[in-house]
Design an enzyme around this catalytic site. Structure first.
Site, PDB file in Angstrom:
ATOM      1  N   LYS A  52       0.958  -0.816   0.033  1.00 30.17           N
ATOM      2  CA  LYS A  52      -0.406   0.083  -0.209  1.00 30.17           C
ATOM      3  C   LYS A  52       1.155   1.173  -0.186  1.00 30.17           C
ATOM      4  CE  LYS A  52      -4.118  -2.686   1.696  1.00 30.17           C
ATOM      5  NZ  LYS A  52      -4.449  -2.506   3.486  1.00 30.17           N
ATOM      6  N   GLN A  96      -4.706  -1.431   9.598  1.00 32.49           N
ATOM      7  CA  GLN A  96      -4.361  -3.349   8.909  1.00 32.49           C
ATOM      8  C   GLN A  96      -5.089  -4.495   9.672  1.00 32.49           C
ATOM      9  OE1 GLN A  96      -2.588  -3.694   5.841  1.00 32.49           O
ATOM     10  NE2 GLN A  96      -3.669  -5.568   5.880  1.00 32.49           N
ATOM     11  N   ASP A 119     -11.103   3.201   4.249  1.00 34.85           N
ATOM     12  CA  ASP A 119     -10.616   1.563   3.592  1.00 34.85           C
ATOM     13  C   ASP A 119     -12.711   0.664   4.065  1.00 34.85           C
ATOM     14  OD1 ASP A 119      -9.804  -0.299   3.322  1.00 34.85           O
ATOM     15  OD2 ASP A 119      -8.539  -0.455   5.969  1.00 34.85           O
TER      16      ASP A 119
END
Ligand code: NDP
Length: 297
Positions: A52, A96, A119
């Site tokens: 990422k 994460q 997200d």
């Protein structure tokens, strides 16, 4: 049979985003800034976060990696999230997953400012998605929609079967495939570990989306000719012949199933790269929204 080439499409998307970032720079505007919080040392998570950050560099975004030890308490993480929420320079951030056992994941995701939740995991954004409102769509389902759209795969009136009902993939995917518009307008069946006679259900499917995390679970006798197959699964399978000691396997027996499919995503090189591209797209959207708010629009 046509391969839905996530690597190729994700590169196109990254080029498009990079061009937009170059224009922002020309205009003297602030470029998007994505932060990623990684708690602990899980190998797969490190790889994902690394990809990422690299993707941010590729398109000209700023990126910040916040690493915290495995022993981090819930309060410490919540404080870090508060800091990121209040940091005007950060447009969007992700935490994460998975998190260590001592931390309540839901509590953490709820603490993220919905305007920075690139997200799309915050209940407010999930709710907006379910109501067809403009929002951050979770990156993996968003990437699948983008693949279907760019390859012009017909979804209207099709029977779509989603295997797996996680909050980050299966469930949002089922909502998105059933909504009005393209891609969408499908008749969706959401299946899980308690589903009976799964094979009878998948055999009737025009589109099968597998997100269960069981290597090569979907076999050729479970699908009909001409099926569209989207394989979300990523599992590390021990393999002594591989340099790293493992190989990456999807949820689909690709060699068998691809012979019957009209379209299919490979693993790796299918949904995975799309997920990262769509995270970048969400971050760009976050930047644009913040700019609009500042400008009083
Ligand atoms: P979860 O482990 O959270 O959920 C798995 C789901 O599959 C559950 O709903 C479970 O049912 C269901 N399931 C398990 N076994 C069966 C079975 N035999 N038949 C039917 N359903 C079953 O998965 P995630 O959604 O987080 O991840 C799924 C896979 O996708 C993993 O391999 C993950 O690594 C990968 N992934 C890939 C991404 C990418 O970018 N390509 C992004 C995110 C995930 P129940 O609810 O009843 O337990």
């Amino acid at each position: 049979m046509e391969i839905l080439d996530g690597r190729k499409i994700s590169n196109q998307i990254k080029d498009e985003i990079a061009a937009q970032v170059a224009k922002m720079k020309e205009r003297g505007e602030k470029v998007p800034h994505l932060a990623a919080v990684l708690v602990g040392n899980d190998g797969a998570s490190l790889t994902y976060v690394g990809s990422k950050v690299k993707a941010c560099e590729r398109v000209g975004f700023e990126s910040t990696l916040v690493r915290m030890p495995n022993t981090t308490s819930e309060l410490e993480l919540l404080n870090k999230i508060k800091e990121l929420n209040n940091d005007d320079d950060i447009d969007g951030f992700i935490v994460q997953l998975p998190l260590p056992k001592q931390i309540d994941t839901q509590k953490v995701l709820m603490a993220v400012d919905p305007e920075k939740d690139v997200d799309g995991f915050h209940p407010m954004n999930f709710g907006k998605m379910a109501l067809d409102m403009s929002t951050f769509i979770p990156a993996t389902p968003f990437g699948i929609l983008e693949l279907l759209e760019r390859y012009e795969v017909e979804t209207k009136g099709k029977n779509t079967v989603v295997i797996g009902r996680s909050h980050i993939v299966g469930r949002p995917m089922s909502i998105l495939m059933g909504r009005k518009g393209f891609p969408g307008n499908s008749t969706v069946t959401l299946t899980h570990s308690h589903t009976r006679d799964l094979k009878d259900i998948t055999r009737n499917a025009d589109i099968v989306i597998t997100a269960l995390g069981q290597p090569e679970f979907l076999k050729a006798d479970m699908v009909k000719d001409g099926v569209v197959v989207i394989d979300v699964g990523i599992t590390r399978v021990p393999d002594e012949t591989a340099k790293k000691g493992y190989r990456i396997a999807g949820d689909v027996d690709f060699d068998e199933v691809s012979k019957k499919a009209s379209y299919i995503t490979p693993v790796p090189g299918g949904v995975g790269p799309m997920t990262i591209a769509m995270l970048l797209k969400n971050t760009l959207l976050a930047r644009e929204r913040h700019r609009a708010v500042k400008a009083g629009k």
